[in-house]
Design an enzyme around this catalytic site. Structure first.
Site, mmCIF file in Angstrom:
data_model
loop_
_atom_site.group_PDB
_atom_site.id
_atom_site.type_symbol
_atom_site.label_atom_id
_atom_site.label_comp_id
_atom_site.label_asym_id
_atom_site.label_seq_id
_atom_site.Cartn_x
_atom_site.Cartn_y
_atom_site.Cartn_z
ATOM 1 N N HIS A 1 -8.873 -3.283 8.525
ATOM 2 C CA HIS A 1 -8.388 -3.183 7.156
ATOM 3 C C HIS A 1 -7.155 -4.060 6.946
ATOM 4 O O HIS A 1 -6.416 -4.359 7.877
ATOM 5 C CB HIS A 1 -8.158 -1.724 6.720
ATOM 6 C CG HIS A 1 -6.984 -1.022 7.295
ATOM 7 N ND1 HIS A 1 -7.003 0.322 7.603
ATOM 8 C CD2 HIS A 1 -5.737 -1.440 7.602
ATOM 9 C CE1 HIS A 1 -5.824 0.673 8.060
ATOM 10 N NE2 HIS A 1 -5.039 -0.380 8.076
ATOM 11 N N GLU B 1 -10.112 -0.454 3.150
ATOM 12 C CA GLU B 1 -10.967 0.028 4.224
ATOM 13 C C GLU B 1 -12.335 -0.657 4.154
ATOM 14 O O GLU B 1 -12.802 -1.029 3.070
ATOM 15 C CB GLU B 1 -11.167 1.545 4.058
ATOM 16 C CG GLU B 1 -9.883 2.363 4.149
ATOM 17 C CD GLU B 1 -9.407 2.578 5.574
ATOM 18 O OE1 GLU B 1 -9.480 1.633 6.391
ATOM 19 O OE2 GLU B 1 -8.953 3.692 5.884
ATOM 20 N N ASP C 1 0.836 -1.200 0.000
ATOM 21 C CA ASP C 1 0.000 0.000 0.000
ATOM 22 C C ASP C 1 0.871 1.249 0.000
ATOM 23 O O ASP C 1 2.079 1.180 0.238
ATOM 24 C CB ASP C 1 -0.998 -0.004 1.171
ATOM 25 C CG ASP C 1 -0.371 -0.320 2.523
ATOM 26 O OD1 ASP C 1 0.863 -0.224 2.652
ATOM 27 O OD2 ASP C 1 -1.113 -0.665 3.452
ATOM 28 N N ASN D 1 -9.427 -0.932 12.252
ATOM 29 C CA ASN D 1 -10.818 -1.133 11.804
ATOM 30 C C ASN D 1 -10.949 -2.396 10.951
ATOM 31 O O ASN D 1 -11.920 -2.559 10.231
ATOM 32 C CB ASN D 1 -11.300 0.094 11.017
ATOM 33 C CG ASN D 1 -10.427 0.386 9.800
ATOM 34 O OD1 ASN D 1 -9.455 -0.331 9.541
ATOM 35 N ND2 ASN D 1 -10.757 1.425 9.064
HETATM 36 C C1 GLP Z 1 -1.691 0.540 8.382
HETATM 37 C C2 GLP Z 1 -1.255 -0.016 7.024
HETATM 38 C C3 GLP Z 1 -1.254 -1.502 6.994
HETATM 39 C C4 GLP Z 1 -0.743 -1.995 8.319
HETATM 40 C C5 GLP Z 1 -1.805 -1.721 9.359
HETATM 41 C C6 GLP Z 1 -1.379 -2.045 10.776
HETATM 42 O O1 GLP Z 1 -2.614 1.560 8.263
HETATM 43 N N1 GLP Z 1 -2.026 0.459 5.912
HETATM 44 O O2 GLP Z 1 -0.501 -1.974 5.897
HETATM 45 O O3 GLP Z 1 -0.512 -3.379 8.223
HETATM 46 O O4 GLP Z 1 -2.308 -0.417 9.260
HETATM 47 O O5 GLP Z 1 -0.368 -1.167 11.190
HETATM 48 P P1 GLP Z 1 0.481 -1.406 12.530
HETATM 49 O O6 GLP Z 1 1.258 -2.646 12.291
HETATM 50 O O7 GLP Z 1 1.357 -0.195 12.656
HETATM 51 O O8 GLP Z 1 -0.497 -1.556 13.640
#
Ligand code: GLP
Length: 231
Positions: free
Chosen positions: A132, A137, A71, A130
Protein backbone atom coordinates in the site's frame (compact mmCIF):
# COMPACT_ATOMS: atom_id res chain seq x y z
CA UNK A 1 13.18 -3.11 -13.67
CA UNK A 2 11.59 -0.19 -15.51
CA UNK A 3 14.28 2.25 -16.65
CA UNK A 4 12.58 5.29 -15.24
CA UNK A 5 13.02 4.26 -11.61
CA UNK A 6 16.02 5.88 -9.90
CA UNK A 7 17.11 3.41 -7.23
CA UNK A 8 19.59 4.61 -4.64
CA UNK A 9 20.72 1.92 -2.20
CA UNK A 10 22.36 3.12 0.98
CA UNK A 11 24.32 1.01 3.46
CA UNK A 12 22.01 1.67 6.40
CA UNK A 13 19.08 3.71 7.66
CA UNK A 14 21.31 6.61 8.73
CA UNK A 15 22.82 7.11 5.31
CA UNK A 16 19.35 6.59 3.80
CA UNK A 17 18.15 9.52 5.91
CA UNK A 18 21.00 11.75 4.75
CA UNK A 19 20.46 10.84 1.09
CA UNK A 20 16.72 11.44 1.38
CA UNK A 21 17.31 14.76 3.16
CA UNK A 22 19.72 15.80 0.38
CA UNK A 23 17.04 14.98 -2.22
CA UNK A 24 14.30 16.87 -0.38
CA UNK A 25 16.49 19.90 0.35
CA UNK A 26 17.49 20.13 -3.31
CA UNK A 27 13.80 20.28 -4.25
CA UNK A 28 13.13 22.99 -1.67
CA UNK A 29 16.10 25.07 -2.81
CA UNK A 30 14.83 24.85 -6.40
CA UNK A 31 11.31 25.77 -5.33
CA UNK A 32 10.98 27.18 -1.78
CA UNK A 33 7.16 27.11 -1.83
CA UNK A 34 7.01 23.37 -2.49
CA UNK A 35 3.88 21.41 -1.54
CA UNK A 36 4.92 18.11 0.04
CA UNK A 37 2.73 15.10 0.71
CA UNK A 38 4.10 13.78 4.00
CA UNK A 39 4.09 10.11 5.02
CA UNK A 40 4.24 9.15 8.65
CA UNK A 41 5.23 5.59 9.70
CA UNK A 42 8.65 4.62 11.02
CA UNK A 43 10.68 4.72 7.81
CA UNK A 44 10.86 8.48 7.19
CA UNK A 45 11.46 9.48 10.81
CA UNK A 46 15.30 9.55 10.60
CA UNK A 47 14.95 11.61 7.41
CA UNK A 48 12.67 14.11 9.12
CA UNK A 49 15.09 14.32 12.06
CA UNK A 50 17.90 15.11 9.63
CA UNK A 51 15.76 17.76 7.92
CA UNK A 52 14.94 19.26 11.32
CA UNK A 53 18.63 19.34 12.22
CA UNK A 54 19.41 21.19 9.00
CA UNK A 55 16.55 23.64 9.56
CA UNK A 56 17.67 24.35 13.10
CA UNK A 57 21.28 24.80 11.96
CA UNK A 58 20.12 27.32 9.35
CA UNK A 59 21.21 25.02 6.51
CA UNK A 60 17.68 24.63 5.10
CA UNK A 61 14.55 26.77 5.06
CA UNK A 62 11.12 25.15 4.99
CA UNK A 63 9.16 28.24 6.00
CA UNK A 64 7.39 28.53 2.63
CA UNK A 65 6.69 24.80 2.27
CA UNK A 66 3.14 23.44 2.53
CA UNK A 67 2.95 20.09 4.35
CA UNK A 68 0.03 17.96 3.15
CA UNK A 69 -1.21 15.02 5.18
CA UNK A 70 -1.08 11.66 3.37
CA UNK A 71 -3.36 9.51 5.48
CA UNK A 72 -5.31 9.37 8.72
CA UNK A 73 -7.30 7.01 10.90
CA UNK A 74 -11.02 7.59 11.25
CA UNK A 75 -12.62 8.12 14.64
CA UNK A 76 -9.35 9.24 16.24
CA UNK A 77 -9.47 12.77 17.67
CA UNK A 78 -6.64 15.21 16.92
CA UNK A 79 -5.30 14.99 20.48
CA UNK A 80 -5.25 11.15 20.49
CA UNK A 81 -1.65 9.90 20.46
CA UNK A 82 -2.57 7.73 17.45
CA UNK A 83 -3.64 10.67 15.30
CA UNK A 84 -1.45 10.73 12.19
CA UNK A 85 -2.08 14.48 11.96
CA UNK A 86 -0.46 14.90 15.37
CA UNK A 87 2.40 12.59 14.29
CA UNK A 88 3.00 14.67 11.16
CA UNK A 89 2.94 17.89 13.17
CA UNK A 90 5.44 16.76 15.80
CA UNK A 91 7.83 14.99 13.42
CA UNK A 92 7.71 17.30 10.39
CA UNK A 93 5.70 20.52 10.59
CA UNK A 94 6.95 21.84 13.93
CA UNK A 95 10.63 20.81 13.83
CA UNK A 96 11.07 21.93 10.21
CA UNK A 97 8.99 25.08 10.63
CA UNK A 98 6.82 24.59 7.54
CA UNK A 99 4.60 27.57 6.87
CA UNK A 100 1.34 25.92 5.81
CA UNK A 101 -0.44 22.64 6.32
CA UNK A 102 -3.30 20.82 4.67
CA UNK A 103 -5.13 18.39 6.90
CA UNK A 104 -6.80 15.28 5.49
CA UNK A 105 -10.31 14.98 6.85
CA UNK A 106 -13.08 15.33 4.26
CA UNK A 107 -11.96 13.69 0.96
CA UNK A 108 -13.68 16.17 -1.38
CA UNK A 109 -12.44 19.20 0.52
CA UNK A 110 -8.92 17.75 0.60
CA UNK A 111 -8.82 17.24 -3.16
CA UNK A 112 -10.12 20.76 -3.74
CA UNK A 113 -7.46 22.22 -1.42
CA UNK A 114 -4.80 20.34 -3.40
CA UNK A 115 -6.17 21.76 -6.66
CA UNK A 116 -6.00 25.25 -5.18
CA UNK A 117 -2.36 24.58 -4.27
CA UNK A 118 -1.68 23.68 -7.89
CA UNK A 119 -1.12 20.00 -7.07
CA UNK A 120 1.54 18.17 -5.09
CA UNK A 121 5.14 18.95 -5.97
CA UNK A 122 6.79 16.17 -3.97
CA UNK A 123 5.25 13.04 -2.43
CA UNK A 124 7.32 11.45 0.34
CA UNK A 125 6.07 7.88 0.70
CA UNK A 126 6.70 4.74 2.71
CA UNK A 127 5.93 1.22 1.55
CA UNK A 128 3.23 -0.80 3.27
CA UNK A 129 3.86 -4.50 3.88
CA UNK A 130 1.11 -5.35 1.37
CA UNK A 131 2.32 -2.75 -1.14
CA UNK A 132 0.00 0.00 0.00
CA UNK A 133 0.87 3.68 -0.46
CA UNK A 134 -0.63 5.91 2.19
CA UNK A 135 -3.60 3.73 3.01
CA UNK A 136 -4.37 2.79 -0.59
CA UNK A 137 -4.98 -0.85 0.16
CA UNK A 138 -4.83 -3.43 -2.62
CA UNK A 139 -6.54 -3.35 -5.02
CA UNK A 140 -6.21 0.39 -5.72
CA UNK A 141 -6.33 1.40 -9.38
CA UNK A 142 -4.43 4.48 -10.58
CA UNK A 143 -7.56 6.62 -10.49
CA UNK A 144 -8.57 5.60 -6.94
CA UNK A 145 -9.65 8.89 -5.36
CA UNK A 146 -9.10 10.23 -1.88
CA UNK A 147 -11.52 8.15 0.17
CA UNK A 148 -12.44 6.43 3.40
CA UNK A 149 -11.82 2.71 3.63
CA UNK A 150 -11.38 -0.26 5.95
CA UNK A 151 -7.81 -1.32 6.72
CA UNK A 152 -6.69 -4.81 5.74
CA UNK A 153 -5.25 -7.32 8.22
CA UNK A 154 -1.65 -6.76 7.06
CA UNK A 155 -1.99 -3.02 7.68
CA UNK A 156 -3.63 -3.54 11.06
CA UNK A 157 -0.75 -5.82 11.99
CA UNK A 158 2.01 -3.43 10.86
CA UNK A 159 0.30 -0.44 12.45
CA UNK A 160 0.03 -2.30 15.76
CA UNK A 161 3.76 -1.71 16.18
CA UNK A 162 3.15 2.03 16.47
CA UNK A 163 0.65 2.02 19.32
CA UNK A 164 1.70 -0.50 21.94
CA UNK A 165 -1.31 -1.51 24.01
CA UNK A 166 -3.75 0.88 22.33
CA UNK A 167 -6.10 -0.72 19.81
CA UNK A 168 -5.30 -0.05 16.16
CA UNK A 169 -8.05 1.94 14.41
CA UNK A 170 -9.69 -0.15 11.69
CA UNK A 171 -10.92 2.61 9.38
CA UNK A 172 -8.90 5.24 7.59
CA UNK A 173 -8.91 7.99 5.01
CA UNK A 174 -6.13 8.24 2.43
CA UNK A 175 -4.97 10.60 -0.27
CA UNK A 176 -5.99 8.75 -3.43
CA UNK A 177 -3.72 7.10 -5.95
CA UNK A 178 -4.89 9.91 -8.25
CA UNK A 179 -3.24 12.47 -5.94
CA UNK A 180 -0.05 10.44 -5.40
CA UNK A 181 0.48 9.58 -9.07
CA UNK A 182 -0.08 13.21 -10.13
CA UNK A 183 2.74 14.46 -7.88
CA UNK A 184 5.52 16.13 -9.86
CA UNK A 185 8.15 14.13 -7.96
CA UNK A 186 7.77 10.99 -5.89
CA UNK A 187 10.23 9.75 -3.31
CA UNK A 188 9.76 6.24 -1.90
CA UNK A 189 11.74 5.40 1.24
CA UNK A 190 12.21 1.75 2.16
CA UNK A 191 14.12 0.39 5.12
CA UNK A 192 14.57 -3.06 6.60
CA UNK A 193 14.70 -6.70 5.53
CA UNK A 194 10.96 -7.11 6.16
CA UNK A 195 10.32 -4.88 3.11
CA UNK A 196 12.64 -6.78 0.77
CA UNK A 197 10.06 -9.01 -0.94
CA UNK A 198 7.43 -6.31 -1.40
CA UNK A 199 10.02 -3.82 -2.70
CA UNK A 200 11.29 -6.31 -5.29
CA UNK A 201 7.72 -6.96 -6.42
CA UNK A 202 6.92 -3.24 -6.56
CA UNK A 203 9.92 -2.53 -8.79
CA UNK A 204 10.15 -5.70 -10.86
CA UNK A 205 6.76 -7.40 -11.18
CA UNK A 206 4.17 -6.18 -13.71
CA UNK A 207 2.31 -3.08 -12.58
CA UNK A 208 -0.97 -4.00 -10.92
CA UNK A 209 -3.60 -2.39 -8.67
CA UNK A 210 -3.09 -5.46 -6.48
CA UNK A 211 0.26 -3.96 -5.54
CA UNK A 212 -0.42 -0.20 -5.48
CA UNK A 213 3.28 0.65 -5.05
CA UNK A 214 4.01 -0.94 -8.45
CA UNK A 215 1.91 1.83 -10.05
CA UNK A 216 4.37 4.39 -8.72
CA UNK A 217 6.75 3.39 -11.52
CA UNK A 218 4.72 5.48 -13.93
CA UNK A 219 5.83 8.61 -12.01
CA UNK A 220 9.57 8.00 -12.58
CA UNK A 221 10.07 7.74 -8.82
CA UNK A 222 13.23 8.09 -6.82
CA UNK A 223 13.52 5.09 -4.50
CA UNK A 224 15.99 5.27 -1.63
CA UNK A 225 16.38 1.97 0.16
CA UNK A 226 18.82 0.63 2.70
CA UNK A 227 20.85 -2.47 1.96
CA UNK A 228 18.64 -4.60 4.18
CA UNK A 229 15.66 -3.81 1.96
CA UNK A 230 17.52 -4.33 -1.33
CA UNK A 231 20.13 -7.07 -1.48
C1 GLP B 1 1.56 2.69 7.11
C2 GLP B 1 1.10 4.05 6.58
C3 GLP B 1 1.92 4.52 5.44
C4 GLP B 1 3.35 4.16 5.71
C5 GLP B 1 3.49 2.66 5.57
C6 GLP B 1 4.86 2.13 5.95
O1 GLP B 1 0.51 1.82 7.31
N1 GLP B 1 -0.28 4.10 6.20
O2 GLP B 1 1.73 5.91 5.23
O3 GLP B 1 4.17 4.81 4.77
O4 GLP B 1 2.47 1.98 6.25
O5 GLP B 1 5.08 2.29 7.33
P1 GLP B 1 6.52 2.07 8.00
O6 GLP B 1 7.38 3.15 7.44
O7 GLP B 1 6.29 2.23 9.47
O8 GLP B 1 6.98 0.72 7.60
Amino acid sequence: MVASVTLNVQPDSHSLARAAADFICAQVVARPDLSILVATGNTPMPTYSELARRAQAGEADFSRVTAVQLDEYLGVPEDDPRSLWAWMKRSFVEPLGTGRTVRLDDPAQFESEISELGGIDLAILGLGPNGHLGFNEPPSPPDAPTRRLALMPASLESNRAYWGDLPVPTQAVTAGMNVILAARQTLLLVSGAHKRTVLRAALEEPETPDLPASLLRRTAPTVIADAAAWT
